[in-house]
Design a protein around this motif. Structure first.
Motif, short mmCIF file in Angstrom:
data_model
loop_
_atom_site.label_atom_id
_atom_site.label_comp_id
_atom_site.label_asym_id
_atom_site.label_seq_id
_atom_site.Cartn_x
_atom_site.Cartn_y
_atom_site.Cartn_z
N ALA A 1 -11.71 -7.91 -10.80
CA ALA A 1 -11.65 -6.47 -11.06
C ALA A 1 -10.33 -5.98 -10.51
O ALA A 1 -10.11 -5.94 -9.31
CB ALA A 1 -12.80 -5.75 -10.38
N THR A 2 -9.42 -5.65 -11.38
CA THR A 2 -8.09 -5.26 -10.97
C THR A 2 -7.73 -3.94 -11.62
O THR A 2 -7.96 -3.74 -12.81
CB THR A 2 -7.05 -6.34 -11.39
OG1 THR A 2 -7.47 -7.58 -10.85
CG2 THR A 2 -5.67 -6.00 -10.90
N LEU A 3 -7.18 -3.05 -10.84
CA LEU A 3 -6.68 -1.78 -11.36
C LEU A 3 -5.17 -1.90 -11.44
O LEU A 3 -4.53 -2.31 -10.47
CB LEU A 3 -7.06 -0.62 -10.43
CG LEU A 3 -8.54 -0.42 -10.19
CD1 LEU A 3 -8.74 0.68 -9.15
CD2 LEU A 3 -9.22 -0.05 -11.49
N CYS A 4 -4.61 -1.57 -12.55
CA CYS A 4 -3.16 -1.67 -12.72
C CYS A 4 -2.57 -0.30 -12.99
O CYS A 4 -3.11 0.47 -13.76
CB CYS A 4 -2.82 -2.59 -13.89
SG CYS A 4 -3.34 -4.30 -13.62
N ALA A 5 -1.48 -0.04 -12.35
CA ALA A 5 -0.73 1.18 -12.58
C ALA A 5 0.74 0.80 -12.56
O ALA A 5 1.29 0.51 -11.52
CB ALA A 5 -1.04 2.22 -11.51
N GLY A 6 1.35 0.80 -13.71
CA GLY A 6 2.75 0.36 -13.78
C GLY A 6 2.82 -1.11 -13.42
O GLY A 6 2.13 -1.93 -13.98
N THR A 7 3.63 -1.42 -12.40
CA THR A 7 3.74 -2.82 -11.98
C THR A 7 2.90 -3.11 -10.76
O THR A 7 2.86 -4.22 -10.29
CB THR A 7 5.22 -3.16 -11.67
OG1 THR A 7 5.68 -2.26 -10.65
CG2 THR A 7 6.07 -3.04 -12.91
N ALA A 8 2.22 -2.09 -10.20
CA ALA A 8 1.39 -2.30 -9.01
C ALA A 8 -0.04 -2.59 -9.43
O ALA A 8 -0.55 -2.03 -10.38
CB ALA A 8 1.45 -1.07 -8.12
N ALA A 9 -0.71 -3.48 -8.72
CA ALA A 9 -2.11 -3.80 -8.99
C ALA A 9 -2.86 -3.79 -7.68
O ALA A 9 -2.35 -4.25 -6.66
CB ALA A 9 -2.24 -5.16 -9.66
N ALA A 10 -4.08 -3.25 -7.67
CA ALA A 10 -4.91 -3.22 -6.47
C ALA A 10 -6.26 -3.83 -6.79
O ALA A 10 -6.86 -3.50 -7.80
CB ALA A 10 -5.08 -1.78 -5.99
N ARG A 11 -6.73 -4.73 -5.92
CA ARG A 11 -8.03 -5.36 -6.10
C ARG A 11 -9.11 -4.47 -5.53
O ARG A 11 -8.94 -3.85 -4.50
CB ARG A 11 -8.06 -6.70 -5.38
CG ARG A 11 -7.88 -7.85 -6.29
CD ARG A 11 -8.07 -9.20 -5.64
NE ARG A 11 -7.89 -9.23 -4.20
CZ ARG A 11 -8.75 -9.83 -3.38
NH1 ARG A 11 -9.80 -10.44 -3.85
NH2 ARG A 11 -8.54 -9.84 -2.09
N LEU A 12 -10.23 -4.44 -6.21
CA LEU A 12 -11.39 -3.72 -5.69
C LEU A 12 -12.07 -4.57 -4.62
O LEU A 12 -12.08 -5.80 -4.73
CB LEU A 12 -12.38 -3.40 -6.82
CG LEU A 12 -11.86 -2.48 -7.92
CD1 LEU A 12 -12.90 -2.36 -9.02
CD2 LEU A 12 -11.51 -1.11 -7.36
N PRO A 13 -12.60 -3.95 -3.57
CA PRO A 13 -13.29 -4.72 -2.53
C PRO A 13 -14.39 -5.58 -3.14
O PRO A 13 -15.13 -5.15 -4.01
CB PRO A 13 -13.86 -3.64 -1.62
CG PRO A 13 -13.05 -2.42 -1.89
CD PRO A 13 -12.61 -2.52 -3.32
N GLY A 14 -14.47 -6.84 -2.69
CA GLY A 14 -15.51 -7.76 -3.15
C GLY A 14 -15.20 -8.45 -4.47
O GLY A 14 -16.00 -9.24 -4.96
N SER B 1 -12.82 -10.95 -7.05
CA SER B 1 -11.97 -12.12 -6.92
C SER B 1 -10.53 -11.74 -7.23
O SER B 1 -10.28 -10.76 -7.93
CB SER B 1 -12.46 -13.23 -7.84
OG SER B 1 -12.46 -12.79 -9.17
N PRO B 2 -9.58 -12.50 -6.71
CA PRO B 2 -8.17 -12.16 -6.98
C PRO B 2 -7.81 -12.32 -8.45
O PRO B 2 -8.40 -13.14 -9.16
CB PRO B 2 -7.39 -13.15 -6.13
CG PRO B 2 -8.34 -14.20 -5.70
CD PRO B 2 -9.72 -13.66 -5.87
N ALA B 3 -6.87 -11.52 -8.87
CA ALA B 3 -6.37 -11.61 -10.24
C ALA B 3 -5.58 -12.90 -10.39
O ALA B 3 -4.97 -13.37 -9.43
CB ALA B 3 -5.49 -10.41 -10.56
N PRO B 4 -5.58 -13.51 -11.57
CA PRO B 4 -4.79 -14.74 -11.78
C PRO B 4 -3.30 -14.44 -11.61
O PRO B 4 -2.85 -13.34 -11.88
CB PRO B 4 -5.12 -15.14 -13.21
CG PRO B 4 -5.73 -13.95 -13.86
CD PRO B 4 -6.28 -13.08 -12.77
#
Length: 105
Positions: free
Chosen positions: A3-16, A18-21
């Protein structure tokens, strides 16, 4: 599931989650191609053969690899001394007088 939120070139993982590839790594490549490669009595073919000694990669032979007729004799006597050491990494195109006269083998 990542579960990844992307905004421009920044990405933030949601707690709990798995990491984005990882993003694919960029690969640099230099296309190498030549035609009218070698002829007995030519001097430029020796120069390009030496240039290829320091340029890595596969070589696309775009036609007429050995002048004048593409015969076995032309390949041995003309292509061989100038470019023969590049043969293992050379991929010919079958649309040349060399391929046609040699039976496209």
């Amino acid at each position: 599931m990542a579960a990844t939120l992307c905004a421009g070139t920044a990405a933030a993982r949601l707690p709990g989650s798995s990491p984005a590839p990882a993003a694919p790594r960029a690969v640099s490549a230099t296309p190498i191609a030549a035609g009218g490669i070698a002829g007995c009595g030519w001097t430029a073919d020796d120069s390009t053969g030496r240039l290829l000694d320091v340029v890595p990669g596969t070589v696309a032979a775009l036609g007429d690899e050995a002048y004048m007729t593409g015969s076995d004799e032309d390949f041995r006597g003309c292509y061989g001394p100038a470019w023969g050491r590049q043969l293992a990494r050379t991929r010919p195109v079958d649309a040349s007088q060399s391929a046609t006269r040699r039976g496209a083998r």
